[in-house]
Design an enzyme around this catalytic site. Sequence first.
Site, short mmCIF file in Angstrom:
data_model
loop_
_atom_site.label_atom_id
_atom_site.label_comp_id
_atom_site.label_asym_id
_atom_site.label_seq_id
_atom_site.Cartn_x
_atom_site.Cartn_y
_atom_site.Cartn_z
N HIS A 84 1.02 -1.30 -0.29
CA HIS A 84 0.07 0.33 0.22
C HIS A 84 1.29 1.14 0.65
O HIS A 84 2.07 1.38 -0.06
CB HIS A 84 -1.47 0.05 1.40
CG HIS A 84 -0.41 0.21 2.55
ND1 HIS A 84 -0.11 -1.19 3.14
CD2 HIS A 84 0.49 0.76 3.23
CE1 HIS A 84 0.30 -0.32 4.58
NE2 HIS A 84 0.95 0.44 4.34
P1 TYD Z 1 -1.28 -2.55 7.68
O1 TYD Z 1 -0.37 -1.19 7.32
O2 TYD Z 1 -2.31 -2.65 6.10
O3 TYD Z 1 0.18 -3.08 7.90
P2 TYD Z 1 1.14 -3.63 6.92
O4 TYD Z 1 1.62 -2.90 5.96
O5 TYD Z 1 2.60 -3.81 7.97
O6 TYD Z 1 0.95 -4.91 6.12
O7 TYD Z 1 -2.43 -2.57 8.49
C1 TYD Z 1 -2.83 -4.15 9.13
C2 TYD Z 1 -3.96 -4.18 9.44
O8 TYD Z 1 -3.49 -3.45 11.24
C3 TYD Z 1 -4.90 -3.61 9.32
O9 TYD Z 1 -6.28 -3.88 9.75
C4 TYD Z 1 -4.82 -2.01 9.71
C5 TYD Z 1 -4.85 -2.64 10.77
N1 TYD Z 1 -4.06 -1.61 11.82
C6 TYD Z 1 -4.60 -0.50 13.04
O10 TYD Z 1 -5.75 -0.67 12.65
N2 TYD Z 1 -3.96 0.64 12.92
C7 TYD Z 1 -2.85 0.78 12.86
O11 TYD Z 1 -2.32 1.86 13.76
C8 TYD Z 1 -1.85 0.36 12.34
C9 TYD Z 1 -0.69 0.46 11.10
C10 TYD Z 1 -3.03 -0.63 10.87
#
Ligand code: TYD
Length: 135
Positions: A51
């Site tokens: 993303h």
């Molecule tokens: P995401 O940022 O997509 O993780 P990565 O980039 O490590 O793959 O986040 C994973 C999940 O966690 C997504 O459902 C959103 C949630 N999340 C929160 O609720 N709060 C936060 O501060 C973060 C970073 C993620």
Amino acid sequence: MTEPKLIKFNKIGDPSLGYISIAEENKNIPFQIKRVYWTYFTPNHVERGQHAHKKLEQLIVAVSGIIEFTLTNKNEKKQTFILDNPDKGLYIPRGYWRDIKFSHSAVLLCLASEKYDEKDYIRDYSEFINLGNEI
Ligand code: TYD
């Protein structure tokens, strides 16, 4: 446009004692820190990320293990950064697509410039490329 960059933290200590490194906003971290999160127990065949963010700036540290970040800009230029020491940080400006790989037992610490907001995410790669200069 601001570029991603590796930041080297000072280390206080020595091999017999261990080390401490310090992050301070608007000193060695170029933004106000509004949120801190950490990611752990990611199996090493899994890629996280996939993303970009419209507004969020981040400073990432591999506090344990090795973490590989591939950042892609909107011209599809890719840069790979290896975080293999807790004295290294990766500054990620807004508007970069990221793919993240973890070694076994790696722990990713993120200092973030904004609170969590799912509307700040772009999770579709073609949407990211097509946004042009909008972000
Ligand atoms: P995401 O940022 O997509 O993780 P990565 O980039 O490590 O793959 O986040 C994973 C999940 O966690 C997504 O459902 C959103 C949630 N999340 C929160 O609720 N709060 C936060 O501060 C973060 C970073 C993620």
